[in-house]
Scaffold this motif. Structure first.
Motif, PDB file in Angstrom:
ATOM      1  N   ARG A 335       0.831  -1.204   0.000  1.00 34.71           N
ATOM      2  CA  ARG A 335       0.000   0.000   0.000  1.00 34.71           C
ATOM      3  C   ARG A 335       0.867   1.255   0.000  1.00 34.71           C
ATOM      4  NH1 ARG A 335      -4.969  -1.055   3.816  1.00 34.71           N
ATOM      5  NH2 ARG A 335      -5.572  -3.085   3.009  1.00 34.71           N
TER       6      ARG A 335
ATOM      7  N   GLU B 114      -5.220   4.756  14.194  1.00 39.57           N
ATOM      8  CA  GLU B 114      -6.355   4.358  13.365  1.00 39.57           C
ATOM      9  C   GLU B 114      -5.865   3.785  12.027  1.00 39.57           C
ATOM     10  OE1 GLU B 114      -9.999   6.948  11.849  1.00 39.57           O
ATOM     11  OE2 GLU B 114      -9.459   7.266  13.975  1.00 39.57           O
ATOM     12  N   GLU B 115      -4.851   4.465  11.462  1.00 41.21           N
ATOM     13  CA  GLU B 115      -4.278   4.021  10.184  1.00 41.21           C
ATOM     14  C   GLU B 115      -3.654   2.622  10.341  1.00 41.21           C
ATOM     15  OE1 GLU B 115      -4.315   6.170   7.261  1.00 41.21           O
ATOM     16  OE2 GLU B 115      -3.870   4.192   6.405  1.00 41.21           O
ATOM     17  N   ALA B 117      -4.518   0.423  12.582  1.00 45.06           N
ATOM     18  CA  ALA B 117      -5.612  -0.519  12.808  1.00 45.06           C
ATOM     19  C   ALA B 117      -6.309  -0.906  11.503  1.00 45.06           C
ATOM     20  CB  ALA B 117      -6.621   0.087  13.784  1.00 45.06           C
ATOM     21  N   HIS B 118      -6.196  -0.042  10.478  1.00 46.26           N
ATOM     22  CA  HIS B 118      -6.775  -0.352   9.170  1.00 46.26           C
ATOM     23  C   HIS B 118      -5.996  -1.411   8.395  1.00 46.26           C
ATOM     24  CE1 HIS B 118      -9.239   3.550   8.824  1.00 46.26           C
ATOM     25  NE2 HIS B 118     -10.029   2.513   9.002  1.00 46.26           N
ATOM     26  N   GLN B 119      -4.762  -1.636   8.798  1.00 51.04           N
ATOM     27  CA  GLN B 119      -3.954  -2.619   8.069  1.00 51.04           C
ATOM     28  C   GLN B 119      -4.494  -4.011   8.382  1.00 51.04           C
ATOM     29  OE1 GLN B 119      -1.926  -1.268   5.897  1.00 51.04           O
ATOM     30  NE2 GLN B 119      -2.533   0.690   6.814  1.00 51.04           N
ATOM     31  N   PRO B 120      -4.636  -4.851   7.338  1.00 45.88           N
ATOM     32  CA  PRO B 120      -5.286  -6.142   7.546  1.00 45.88           C
ATOM     33  C   PRO B 120      -4.632  -7.009   8.621  1.00 45.88           C
ATOM     34  CG  PRO B 120      -4.272  -5.988   5.345  1.00 45.88           C
ATOM     35  CD  PRO B 120      -4.257  -4.620   5.942  1.00 45.88           C
TER      36      PRO B 120
END
Lengths: 533, 198
Positions: A335, B114-115, B117-120
């Motif tokens: 990403r 938060e960013e 925590a968004h990682q799979p």
């Protein structure tokens, strides 16, 4: 597990080297540091230590070679510019004891001001060049390079890059050998480069080029690997070979590959792959040297791909991805970096003496227009960044004093030079003499933290003698001041700077306080000694 | 078997000790290893990373291909995100959430978390706080090594042996403290959601 730098150092120790000379410079520093700290080197009486600059280091190594012993001299790529006079002429004198010059290049400029390719210098001096692809090869090449040097009585350039210098891998050592005895050259005129001798030596160097080529042709470091798909042949120099192989998990490329580790490359090797293939891809870290040679000025032959046609970016270091792209193999990247991530540039340590020197200097100059501070190479170059924004130039070792002088000569007054103690000893003293001789109205700040801090705290060559050197260069005693760069003396320090900046002659201010990193490491090692005792 | 790891942090945070600990255990196990480090200017409080590669077959490149990293182990939350383009689609992001703020424009910490925590696949822990609770302030990096240990294809005993070897010079108390820190980090990581997948 050794860094590439450490593999070179250990190989020197094992191959019967008698001395190593260097000025610290990333990414070459760890070679000499390793030998300095090696108990084995100490036991063998190997001379190891820092020189004032790369030129003095190169000359000392040449002197050791003259005396018949094996010597190594190490520097970063731009250090070879400083040593160039001695380096190029060492090819004309030739060597006596084996002599290796290690130049560590920095493609992508991780810690440097340019990405010049030292192979150009080697070719310019017409010396054999070794370029390792791995830590093991780096180790082996030192042994081979000493042999080559003694066989042809020629210094050998060993070119490495940051990635190899600062990457660790396992290394298998070879059998150790003894140092050479002292024995001066059999030809008493070999090292006297009077024109008559130099012409004779130069002819010999020219005649030897064929021998250098055939030695490289027979070398195991240059390998021809056959492949069935001859639509393209691949030439991979040094580390580029690893990035090539990384793109083939089976380690089978399928195209003919010429792996290069020793120069000058004999034309026959290039001819073979050129004849066999419809096109060539040249992979080399640094400048497109082989690519340009094979392509020629007019580029009239078969298609040659590489940095010049954009198959590989023209600047920056190679990596598995850009080499893959040139081969038509694309890696799926992860990403993107989220937008909230911001750059984190390096900065001066909290409490660093330079911080206070710059605060006082900024205040001392606040009544003048901007752009007056000529600086130099070291930790204090970080004074260019916020919140200091305190310096206006950084070019090469020692350029602060001489550029300030030139600007002052042009009528731009006041002009201030900011240089570190180690850089001053490296290349600042001669410029100070120029300024004194012309009575150029400049103020020189010699930031004296007692060490070569940026490269990790190596000894500085004139610790304790900076004022004496300035006085000896002719700076008037009344205009040499030592100050303590610390918050509580801010007003006092600023006043001294202000006064000297107004003085119509050369003045020197020496803000002196030890580097905090050096202090901390000294305390740590004292503690360890106490525990061990 | 191969493990390609990015160790991330800020100059001076001790990522090279983590690398040395893993490297020692890997070599003892007979694995091949390459490890590219950052020396020089960036060490002065700038972002630093190390490419650490372990494999049971010879390794070609010192650098990991972008998109091929199995594990990002970061001792600082913003630095963890800097290397996302390196991470493979199945890779893990393991990070300390205690920020190292040495720049004026450091982003909002909650937004960073938060960013992450968004990682799979991720593991987050405040290693600095845990280290303070354990009264082992200097062991935050070893706590992070513990948190990464389930992903390393090295037995915890092998890593503990390396820790003992590395800290031996500083005395038994420091060794014990770091082994406790290692175990704590490992325990916390194993409790986190999604860990049953590995």
């Amino acid at each position: 597990m050794l860094l590439g730098d450490e593999a070179i150092a250990q190989a020197g120790i094992d191959a019967g080297m008698s001395g190593i000379y260097a000025y610290p410079g990333t990414p070459s520093t760890e070679i000499t540091e390793y030998v300095i700290h090696s108990r084995e080197a100490k036991a063998k009486g190997i001379r190891a230590g820092w020189s004032a600059n790369e030129k003095t280091a190169m000359e000392a190594a040449l002197g050791m070679s003259y005396a018949g012993k094996r010597a190594m001299v190490c520097m970063k790529h731009v250090g070879l510019n400083v040593a160039a006079d001695a380096f190029v002429n060492a090819a004309i004198t030739g060597a006596n004891g084996g002599l290796i010059v290690v130049a560590a290049d920095d493609p992508s400029m991780h810690s440097s001001q340019n990405e010049q390719d030292s192979r150009f210098f080697g070719k310019f001096a017409m010396m054999p060049i070794m370029e390792p692809s791995s830590q093991q090869e780096a180790y082996d090449m030192v042994h081979e390079a000493f042999d080559l040097s003694e066989k042809f009585r020629i210094p050998v350039l060993m070119r490495i890059t940051t990635r190899l210098a600062h990457s660790r891998a396992g290394v298998q050592p070879r059998a150790k050998r003894e140092q050479n005895p002292v024995q001066i050259p059999s030809d008493p005129r070999q090292f006297i480069l009077l024109p008559a001798n130099a012409r004779r030596n130069y002819k010999k160097l020219l005649a030897n080029q064929v021998s250098f080529e055939s030695d490289a042709g027979a070398s195991a470091f240059n390998q021809y690997i056959d492949g069935e798909d001859t639509s393209r042949g691949i030439i991979a120099c040094g580390l580029a070979y690893n990035y090539l192989m990384e793109n083939f998990p089976s380690r089978v490329v399928g195209h003919p590959v010429l792996k290069i580790g020793q120069y000058p490359v004999p034309p026959a090797l290039i001819h073979r792959i050129y004849e066999q293939c419809d096109s060539l891809l040249v992979l080399e870290d640094g400048y497109p040297i082989m690519e340009e040679l094979i392509r020629g000025y007019l580029n009239l032959g078969k298609p040659i791909h590489g940095r010049l046609d954009g198959s590989i970016p023209r600047d920056g270091e190679l990596d598995p991805n850009n080499v893959g792209a040139a081969l038509g193999i694309h890696h799926q990247e992860g990403r993107p970096v989220p937008s909230l991530v911001v750059p984190r540039p390096p900065s001066l340590c909290k409490g660093c003496p330079h911080i206070y020197s710059y605060q006082s200097l900024n205040d001392a100059l606040n009544t003048y227009s901007k752009g007056r501070v000529f600086s130099d190479i070291g930790c204090y170059t970080l004074g260019a960044l916020q919140p200091f924004d305190a310096i206006n130039t950084c070019v090469d070792m020692g350029a602060s004093i001489t550029m300030a002088k030139g600007a002052a000569d042009a009528g731009f007054r006041p002009a201030v030079a900011v240089i570190g103690d180690s850089t001053f000893t490296h290349s600042g003293i001669t410029g100070l003499i120029d300024a004194v001789n012309d009575r150029s109205p400049i103020t020189v700040l010699i930031l004296d933290n007692g060490t070569t801090a940026m490269t990790g705290g190596q000894d500085s060559m004139a610790t304790g003698r900076i004022e004496a050197i300035c006085e000896g260069c002719g700076v008037e005693k009344d205009h040499i001041h030592v100050i303590n760069p610390i918050q509580k003396y801010h007003e006092e320090n600023m006043a001294i700077m202000k006064r000297e900046i107004e003085y119509e002659g050369v003045s020197v201010i020496i803000p002196r306080r030890e580097c905090l990193v050096t202090v901390a490491s000294r305390i740590r090692s004292q503690k360890t000694e106490n525990t061990e005792a | 078997m191969k493990k390609d790891i990015i160790l991330a942090g800020v100059g001076g945070q001790g990522i090279l000790s983590i690398a040395a600990t893993i490297g020692m255990a890997a070599v003892r196990k007979g694995l091949y290893m390459k490890q590219a480090e950052v020396h020089g200017m960036s060490q002065r409080g700038g972002d630093v990373q190390s490419n650490l590669r372990l494999s049971d077959e010879p390794i070609a490149s010192d650098l990991i291909p972008r998109g091929g990293v199995d594990l990002i182990l970061s001792v600082e939350p913003m630095e963890a995100l800097r290397y996302l383009p390196m991470l493979s689609p199945n890779g893990w992001l393991i990070t300390n959430t205690a920020p190292h703020i040495n720049i004026p424009n450091y982003p909002d910490l909650e937004a960073l978390k938060e960013e992450i925590a968004h990682q799979p696949r991720h593991v987050m822990l405040d290693a600095d706080q845990i280290a303070r609770d354990m009264e082992a302030r200097r062991s935050a990096n070893i706590i992070m090594l513990g948190a990464a240990s389930p992903f390393l294809c090295l037995e915890p005993q092998e890593l503990e042996a390396s820790i003992a070897q590395i800290f031996q010079r500083k005395g038994q108390e420091v060794v014990d403290q770091n082994i406790a820190a290692f175990r704590k980090g490992r325990e916390i990581a194993l409790e986190q959601e999604g860990m049953q997948d590995i």
